[in-house]
Design a protein around this motif. Structure first.
Motif, short mmCIF file in Angstrom:
data_model
loop_
_atom_site.label_atom_id
_atom_site.label_comp_id
_atom_site.label_asym_id
_atom_site.label_seq_id
_atom_site.Cartn_x
_atom_site.Cartn_y
_atom_site.Cartn_z
N UNK A 36 0.80 -1.24 0.00
CA UNK A 36 0.00 0.00 0.00
C UNK A 36 0.82 1.27 0.00
N UNK A 37 2.09 1.18 -0.37
CA UNK A 37 2.95 2.36 -0.39
C UNK A 37 2.35 3.40 -1.35
N UNK A 38 2.35 4.65 -0.91
CA UNK A 38 1.83 5.75 -1.71
C UNK A 38 0.41 6.14 -1.34
N UNK A 39 -0.29 5.29 -0.59
CA UNK A 39 -1.67 5.60 -0.22
C UNK A 39 -1.69 6.24 1.16
N UNK A 40 -1.79 7.56 1.18
CA UNK A 40 -1.89 8.30 2.44
C UNK A 40 -3.30 8.86 2.62
N UNK A 41 -4.27 8.21 1.98
CA UNK A 41 -5.65 8.66 2.08
C UNK A 41 -6.25 8.35 3.45
N UNK A 42 -7.35 9.02 3.75
CA UNK A 42 -8.02 8.86 5.05
C UNK A 42 -8.94 7.64 5.00
N UNK A 43 -8.32 6.44 5.02
CA UNK A 43 -9.08 5.19 5.01
C UNK A 43 -8.55 4.31 6.14
N UNK A 44 -9.39 3.42 6.68
CA UNK A 44 -8.92 2.59 7.80
C UNK A 44 -7.84 1.60 7.40
N UNK A 45 -7.89 1.10 6.16
CA UNK A 45 -6.90 0.15 5.67
C UNK A 45 -6.37 0.66 4.33
N UNK A 46 -5.18 1.26 4.31
CA UNK A 46 -4.67 1.87 3.09
C UNK A 46 -4.21 0.84 2.07
N UNK A 47 -4.00 1.34 0.86
CA UNK A 47 -3.57 0.48 -0.24
C UNK A 47 -4.76 -0.18 -0.91
N UNK A 48 -4.53 -0.67 -2.12
CA UNK A 48 -5.65 -1.31 -2.83
C UNK A 48 -6.13 -2.55 -2.09
N UNK A 49 -5.23 -3.26 -1.38
CA UNK A 49 -5.65 -4.46 -0.67
C UNK A 49 -6.58 -4.11 0.49
N UNK A 50 -6.22 -3.08 1.26
CA UNK A 50 -7.09 -2.66 2.35
C UNK A 50 -8.40 -2.10 1.84
N UNK A 51 -8.34 -1.35 0.75
CA UNK A 51 -9.56 -0.81 0.16
C UNK A 51 -10.43 -1.93 -0.40
N UNK A 52 -9.79 -2.98 -0.93
CA UNK A 52 -10.55 -4.13 -1.40
C UNK A 52 -11.25 -4.82 -0.23
N UNK A 53 -10.53 -5.00 0.88
CA UNK A 53 -11.15 -5.62 2.06
C UNK A 53 -12.36 -4.82 2.52
N UNK A 54 -12.22 -3.50 2.58
CA UNK A 54 -13.35 -2.65 2.98
C UNK A 54 -14.47 -2.74 1.96
N UNK A 55 -14.11 -2.79 0.68
CA UNK A 55 -15.13 -2.90 -0.37
C UNK A 55 -15.90 -4.19 -0.29
N UNK A 56 -15.22 -5.30 0.02
CA UNK A 56 -15.92 -6.58 0.15
C UNK A 56 -16.89 -6.54 1.33
N UNK A 57 -16.45 -5.96 2.45
CA UNK A 57 -17.33 -5.87 3.62
C UNK A 57 -18.56 -5.04 3.29
#
Length: 251
Positions: free
Chosen positions: A17-38
């Motif tokens: 997830x390097x480069x993702x400094x966005x305001x999300x609980x789990x950064x990076x595409x993998x963390x965003x994918x996990x949140x998206x699945x939930x």
């Protein structure tokens, strides 16, 4: 409600997830994918991320896959994305890389775990020797796509997404994606792996000339340190460990 998902990511800096400094609980595409699945699947999702920056493909398969398979309880989904660092090395051979990946895919399948494959993001538009990197990246994407097809695995061809070569999806080092880039990949992955919504169509590209001062600063701050690490045989991941080594609930 969807069955419980235990999702673990393995890979290099892209999956870390390097480069993702966005305001999300789990950064990076993998963390965003996990949140998206939930969110999209109304699923009980647990997330782990064993990816570490700088890892070559062999280091991912040798140092992360067995750890992922040993998680308790066992994962239901593993995403694999690596090979991007191998593309940047002087010697690059697709067959040398794809054979161990195929054995790893069989190992995961035999455990009854879903495996999804991704091609690395293609930074070639903004890098020195971009044409060579692009050529190698296409060869690697072809090989991974063929492996996925033969084994019936989900495949996300990030490297040839028509939008992700645009500068606005990349961070200042031009090697790692910014929050917008990671979000785009998460949407592509959710669509391919879980038949989620189609990815949002990005706004039209913003273009403008590169300024000499900006280019000089880029080479000084990003290219030269990278070259120094190659000369001294160091990695940006030396001494680093996984960011989410154990199951973490995604709410």
């Amino acid at each position: 409600m969807h069955d419980a998902i235990r999702y673990v990511a393995i890979g290099d800096s892209f999956s870390e997830g390097i480069g993702d400094d966005g305001a999300v609980p789990f950064p990076g595409w993998t963390g965003r994918l996990a949140s998206g699945m939930a969110r999209e699947l109304d699923a009980d999702v647990s997330y782990a991320n064993l990816a570490v920056r700088g890892r070559l493909l062999a280091g991912v398969l040798d140092g992360q896959l067995d750890v992922a398979l040993a998680l308790d309880p066992a994962p239901t989904l593993i995403t694999f994305c690596a090979g991007g660092n191998d593309l940047l090395r002087p010697r690059f051979d697709v067959r040398t890389l794809i054979d161990p990946l195929e054995r790893a895919a069989a190992k995961v399948r035999d455990r009854g775990i879903r495996l999804a494959l991704l091609s690395p993001a293609d930074p070639s538009a903004g890098l020195p020797l971009g044409h060579l990197i692009n050529f190698r990246g296409d060869a690697w994407a072809d090989a991974v796509a063929d492996l996925a097809d033969r084994h019936g695995l989900p495949f996300v061809d990030v490297s040839r997404d028509p939008h992700l070569k645009r500068a606005e999806f990349w961070s200042a080092d031009r090697l790692h994606m910014n929050p917008s880039g990671h979000q785009r990949v998460a949407e592509l992955a959710l669509h391919a792996i879980e038949d989620g919504p189609a990815p949002t169509e990005p706004a039209p590209a913003r273009t403008g000339p590169k300024r000499l001062a900006e280019e000089l600063r880029y080479y000084r701050e990003h290219v030269l340190p990278w070259v120094q690490r190659r000369v001294t045989r160091r990695s940006s991941g030396d001494g680093r460990s996984a960011t989410f080594p154990d199951w973490t609930p995604v709410r």
